[in-house]
Design an enzyme around this catalytic site. Structure first.
Site, mmCIF file in Angstrom:
data_model
loop_
_atom_site.group_PDB
_atom_site.id
_atom_site.type_symbol
_atom_site.label_atom_id
_atom_site.label_comp_id
_atom_site.label_asym_id
_atom_site.label_seq_id
_atom_site.Cartn_x
_atom_site.Cartn_y
_atom_site.Cartn_z
ATOM 1 N N GLU A 292 16.739 -2.845 71.809
ATOM 2 C CA GLU A 292 15.724 -2.977 70.287
ATOM 3 C C GLU A 292 17.339 -4.362 69.692
ATOM 4 O O GLU A 292 16.370 -5.361 69.035
ATOM 5 C CB GLU A 292 15.755 -2.277 69.008
ATOM 6 C CG GLU A 292 15.154 -1.228 69.669
ATOM 7 C CD GLU A 292 14.687 -0.271 70.591
ATOM 8 O OE1 GLU A 292 16.163 -0.161 71.404
ATOM 9 O OE2 GLU A 292 13.593 0.288 71.207
ATOM 10 N N PHE B 204 10.434 14.582 64.748
ATOM 11 C CA PHE B 204 10.621 13.711 65.931
ATOM 12 C C PHE B 204 10.889 12.339 65.735
ATOM 13 O O PHE B 204 9.862 11.671 65.093
ATOM 14 C CB PHE B 204 10.067 14.378 66.359
ATOM 15 C CG PHE B 204 10.403 13.706 69.030
ATOM 16 C CD1 PHE B 204 11.832 14.081 68.465
ATOM 17 C CD2 PHE B 204 9.850 13.021 68.827
ATOM 18 C CE1 PHE B 204 12.155 13.427 69.907
ATOM 19 C CE2 PHE B 204 9.851 12.062 69.942
ATOM 20 C CZ PHE B 204 11.223 12.480 70.463
ATOM 21 N N GLN B 205 12.169 11.868 65.618
ATOM 22 C CA GLN B 205 12.125 10.881 65.820
ATOM 23 C C GLN B 205 11.980 9.795 64.590
ATOM 24 O O GLN B 205 11.542 8.122 64.114
ATOM 25 C CB GLN B 205 11.875 9.874 66.914
ATOM 26 C CG GLN B 205 12.096 9.592 68.333
ATOM 27 C CD GLN B 205 11.096 8.977 69.502
ATOM 28 O OE1 GLN B 205 10.831 8.524 69.608
ATOM 29 N NE2 GLN B 205 12.169 8.797 70.344
ATOM 30 N N LYS C 7 2.830 6.242 60.640
ATOM 31 C CA LYS C 7 1.841 6.009 61.775
ATOM 32 C C LYS C 7 0.155 6.244 61.834
ATOM 33 O O LYS C 7 -0.369 5.252 61.882
ATOM 34 C CB LYS C 7 2.462 6.689 63.198
ATOM 35 C CG LYS C 7 1.629 6.949 64.796
ATOM 36 C CD LYS C 7 2.029 7.549 65.530
ATOM 37 C CE LYS C 7 0.493 7.599 66.880
ATOM 38 N NZ LYS C 7 1.073 7.828 68.552
ATOM 39 N N MET D 264 40.639 -13.144 71.732
ATOM 40 C CA MET D 264 41.080 -13.379 70.534
ATOM 41 C C MET D 264 41.795 -11.597 69.919
ATOM 42 O O MET D 264 42.583 -12.764 68.959
ATOM 43 C CB MET D 264 39.439 -13.175 69.873
ATOM 44 C CG MET D 264 39.629 -14.172 68.433
ATOM 45 S SD MET D 264 40.739 -15.253 68.070
ATOM 46 C CE MET D 264 39.563 -16.526 68.537
HETATM 47 C C1 LIG Z 1 30.231 -5.861 68.639
HETATM 48 C C2 LIG Z 1 32.003 -5.776 68.401
HETATM 49 N N1 LIG Z 1 32.907 -5.639 68.210
HETATM 50 C C3 LIG Z 1 34.455 -5.925 68.004
HETATM 51 C C4 LIG Z 1 34.519 -7.220 67.492
HETATM 52 C C5 LIG Z 1 35.965 -7.408 67.369
HETATM 53 N N2 LIG Z 1 36.591 -8.260 68.305
HETATM 54 C C6 LIG Z 1 36.411 -9.941 67.804
HETATM 55 S S1 LIG Z 1 36.376 -10.866 69.147
HETATM 56 C C7 LIG Z 1 37.307 -9.944 69.666
HETATM 57 C C8 LIG Z 1 37.038 -9.923 71.675
HETATM 58 C C9 LIG Z 1 36.240 -10.651 72.582
HETATM 59 O O1 LIG Z 1 36.289 -10.493 74.011
HETATM 60 P P1 LIG Z 1 35.239 -11.570 74.894
HETATM 61 O O2 LIG Z 1 34.043 -11.427 74.312
HETATM 62 O O3 LIG Z 1 35.532 -11.434 76.072
HETATM 63 O O4 LIG Z 1 36.060 -13.273 74.431
HETATM 64 P P2 LIG Z 1 37.109 -14.097 74.624
HETATM 65 O O5 LIG Z 1 38.166 -13.404 72.848
HETATM 66 O O6 LIG Z 1 37.882 -13.085 75.641
HETATM 67 O O7 LIG Z 1 36.816 -15.637 74.784
HETATM 68 C C10 LIG Z 1 36.900 -8.628 69.599
HETATM 69 C C11 LIG Z 1 36.852 -7.115 70.301
HETATM 70 C C12 LIG Z 1 33.510 -7.846 67.578
HETATM 71 N N3 LIG Z 1 33.604 -9.388 67.008
HETATM 72 N N4 LIG Z 1 32.511 -7.711 67.404
#
Ligand SMILES: Cc1ncc(C[n+]2csc(CCOP(=O)(O)OP(=O)(O)O)c2C)c(N)n1
Lengths: 173, 557
Positions: free
Chosen positions: B42, B104-105, B154, B471
């Protein structure tokens, strides 16, 4: 600074949580809040007492306006208003303190609405200062329980906060 | 309900069935007009509706069941909310009489989504259904757009009532201001004329309002340099000489210097987010601010504004153009600020975005993005995940038109880009849609590859595979003494094999020389493709303004 805000809202479930959620979600505080239906049963009025600097109050007013269920928002601060709160107090009524209680009830134009052995329940209305003064004086006699409604407020004179549509807000400038 | 959606012009719904919405699915089965895209999660459905909306400007629609179906939409809804994207989410609910019984749900999705929707509804009576659907689309798409959720028990779906779809939606507590106040607009222009170093700072509002051509015209008339936020990418042509690039944490040196030295900011549909302003007390210390926004709550929220204008940006810009176009004053103003434009150009020249290209060495992710730009001639729709990939996609690809850069700016949702690309592809079947991804983010909604394959949606996913949550690792490198706590991703899975397992095409590049060819091949295949590019793990995003520092304190390469 303290502000009293009068808000007309759709009288439907969930509105209260929309408004209170707005305050809690953005870290604004509510000092008191009272809600009831208006003459038009599809509309409720909330009276909210809050405080904050100008910028916070401006945000509060704008954010309230932004809620879809809010029909109208008026900041009553700076407007000449009549402010009232209702308080119900249970106080000890021992033989030696009864006369003092009755005297205070008389001075404050309060009413005894329930009598039990050794206990009176008193109803009193007034603005916040009056309610506070009354409670202050009753305290040494022994207050068992206090229930306050929170403030309601209405503008003096012929001005009304009626259910007109929301005004487009132009911010400051 | 299906009839109401059809009558409202909805042609596609992204959804996932379940017990509480069986009645709708039964109707959908019969419908010839309404297309349903079955997603694999979803969250994917909501991001697809969101990507569809961002790419097309229409309202995206999503349908899910009660309980877990509904709660799975929350991240998607919050993502759309933060970026003001018009979507309507329909969720099934347990029968009215069971609400509140922990049936439920059952989940109180109206309560859960209250702070992340523009508005939401629980439909209590079948009689109200058509009206509420009408209102939901009206609210989602007007004023400052945003997600609206409609929760339908529903029994409300099961019972029959006469169908009356109101012609107009009327919501008495909702009257957005579209027309900018003419006096305020005049004051803004008057103030502008006194100034010598103006900057236009624009964001997602310019795209939502469809104000791009007005923006380009206005900036051109007065010769004012333009910077955009991440959300504003494409609102102003990336190739225009007046364009300074993105500002803020990973903004260009030029844009950050310009905003810090300007004497006037025309903030047009942008909201002074902390990623943009840096340390707020030292933001644009010499500038007066004119702020145009359709949402009054955005104005005076983070910075003091000298001239607020509430209204639709397109309308306000039209008024501004009328006041300036063809006037002698405009010409002399443009002339007067020539030294400022030269100063801006000098900043751009001395400190351009750059990286160390290694023709025979490790693959630089920036190079990959540049190659995507070159191969697509800037004509693709680019979506991004979150992290370094997102910043490089913003920095090294030039967006010339609105609705071609789709990214989760406000919430920063990893896993957004891939389903958003699928949604965008549904909206724009003839366009090349590319998700610039990281190896971390792509795994958050990778199941949607099945959706892309099933519906033959030829989206291309370019994975800048650095074997890291790049990042986060960058912050650890710079601010946590290089302790890479939980940010190293061993290169799992094998994305090429994974793509093939789903019936999609998979490609890989391990050396710089291969990048171009592999991208070309991937873009050329008929169906969806994963293009796995093993990039230099040590590459970082620059410039960078450390969180809480003023914009002038940029770390450069
Ligand atoms: C759902 C979610 N969880 C955690 C984060 C924190 N976060 C921001 S950037 C990042 C790393 C992303 O890694 P990747 O997709 O490999 O991209 P890169 O920075 O290596 O290009 C994280 C964990 C986020 N933005 N969103």
């Amino acid at each position: 600074m303290r502000h009293t805000i009068s808000v007309l809202v759709e009288n439907e479930f969930g509105v209260l949580s929309r408004v209170s959620g707005l305050f809690s979600g953005r870290g604004f505080n509510i000092e008191s809040l009272s809600v009831a239906e208006t003459l038009d049963p599809s509309v409720s009025r909330m009276t909210i007492v809050t405080s904050g600097n100008d910028q916070i109050i401006e945000q509060i007013l704008k954010q309230l306006n932004k809620l879809i269920s809010v029909i109208k928002v008026v900041d009553l601060t700076g407007v000449e208003t009549v402010d009232r709160e209702l308080v119900l107090v249970k106080v000890n009524a021992e033989p030696e303190t009864k006369p003092e209680v009755l005297r205070l009830v008389d001075i404050f134009r309060a009413k005894i609405v329930d009598v039990a052995p050794r206990c009176y329940t008193i109803e009193m209305t007034g603005d916040e200062a009056k309610v506070n003064a009354f409670l202050q004086l009753l305290r040494p006699i022994g207050i068992r329980e206090v229930v306050r409604t929170g403030l309601v407020s209405i503008a003096r004179g012929g001005n009304v906060v009626a259910q007109a549509d929301k005004m487009p807000h132009q911010g400051r400038g | 309900m299906v009839r109401a959606l059809t009558d409202l012009g909805v042609d596609v719904v992204f959804g996932y069935p379940g017990g509480a919405v069986l009645n709708i699915y039964d109707e959908l089965f019969k419908s010839t007009k309404l297309r349903h895209i079955l997603t694999r999660h979803e969250q994917g459905a909501v991001h697809m509706a969101d990507g569809y909306a961002r790419a097309s400007g229409k309202t995206g629609v999503c349908l899910v069941t009660s309980g877990p179906g509904a709660t799975n939409t929350v991240t998607g809804i919050a993502t759309a909310y933060m970026d003001s994207i018009p979507i309507v989410v329909f969720s099934g609910q347990v029968p009215t009489l069971m609400i509140g019984n922990d049936a439920f749900q059952e989940a109180d999705i109206v309560g859960i989504t209250r702070p992340c929707t523009k508005h939401n509804y629980l439909v209590k009576d079948t009689k109200d259904l058509a009206r509420i659907i009408k209102e939901a689309f009206f609210l989602a798409s007007t004023g400052r757009p945003g997600p609206v959720l409609v929760d339908i028990p529903k029994d409300v779906l099961a019972s029959a009532e006469e169908y009356v779809l109101p012609k107009e939606a009327h919501v008495r507590g909702y009257h957005p201001t579209y027309e900018g106040h003419p006096k305020q607009v005049e004051s803004a222009i008057r103030l502008l004329k006194e100034k010598e170093r103006p900057v236009i700072y624009t964001g997602g509002g310019a795209i939502l309002s469809g104000a791009s051509s007005e923006l380009a015209e206005f900036a051109g008339i007065l010769g004012i340099p333009v910077t955009t936020t991440l959300m504003g990418m494409g609102a102003f042509p990336g190739t225009d000489p007046l364009y300074m690039g993105m500002l803020g944490m990973h903004g260009t040196y030029c844009a950050n210097m310009a905003i810090s030295h300007c004497d006037l900011i025309l903030a047009l549909g942008a909201r002074f987010d902390d990623r943009v302003t840096g340390k707020i007390d030292e933001f644009a210390p010499h500038a007066k601010i004119v702020h145009v926004d359709i949402d009054p709550t955005s104005i005076q929220k983070n910075v003091p504004v000298h001239i607020p204008i509430v209204g639709d940006l397109k309308d306000v810009l039209k008024k501004m153009i009328k006041l300036t176009k063809g006037t002698k004053e405009a010409a002399s103003f443009r002339e007067k600020i020539t030294p400022w434009r030269e100063q801006v150009r000098k900043w751009a020249r001395t400190h351009p975005l750059s990286y160390k290209h290694e023709p025979k060495g490790k693959i630089k992710p920036q190079y990959v993005v540049e190659q995507i730009y070159a191969l697509t001639k800037g004509q693709a729709i680019i979506t991004t995940e979150v992290g370094q990939n997102q910043m490089w996609a913003a920095q090294f690809y030039k967006y010339d038109s609105p609705r071609t850069f789709l990214s989760s700016g406000g919430l920063g949702t990893m896993g957004y880009g891939f389903p958003a690309a699928i949604g965008a592809q549904v909206a724009m079947p003839g366009k090349l849609v590319v998700d610039v991804a990281g190896d971390g983010s792509i795994q958050m909604n990778i199941q949607e590859l099945a959706t892309a394959v099933q519906y033959r949606l030829p989206v291309k996913v370019v994975i800048l595979n650095n074997g890291a949550l790049g990042m986060v690792r960058q912050w650890q490198e710079l601010f946590y003494q290089g302790k890479y706590s939980q940010t190293c991703l061993p290169r799992i899975p094998d994305f090429v094999k994974l793509a093939e397992a789903y019936g999609a095409a998979g490609f890989r590049a391990t050396r710089t020389e291969e990048v171009k060819g592999v991208l070309k091949k991937g873009f050329a295949v008929d169906g969806p493709a994963f293009i796995d590019i093993l990039t230099d793990p040590n590459e970082m995003v620059y410039p960078m303004v450390p969180a809480g520092a003023p914009l002038t304190k940029m770390l450069l390469v």
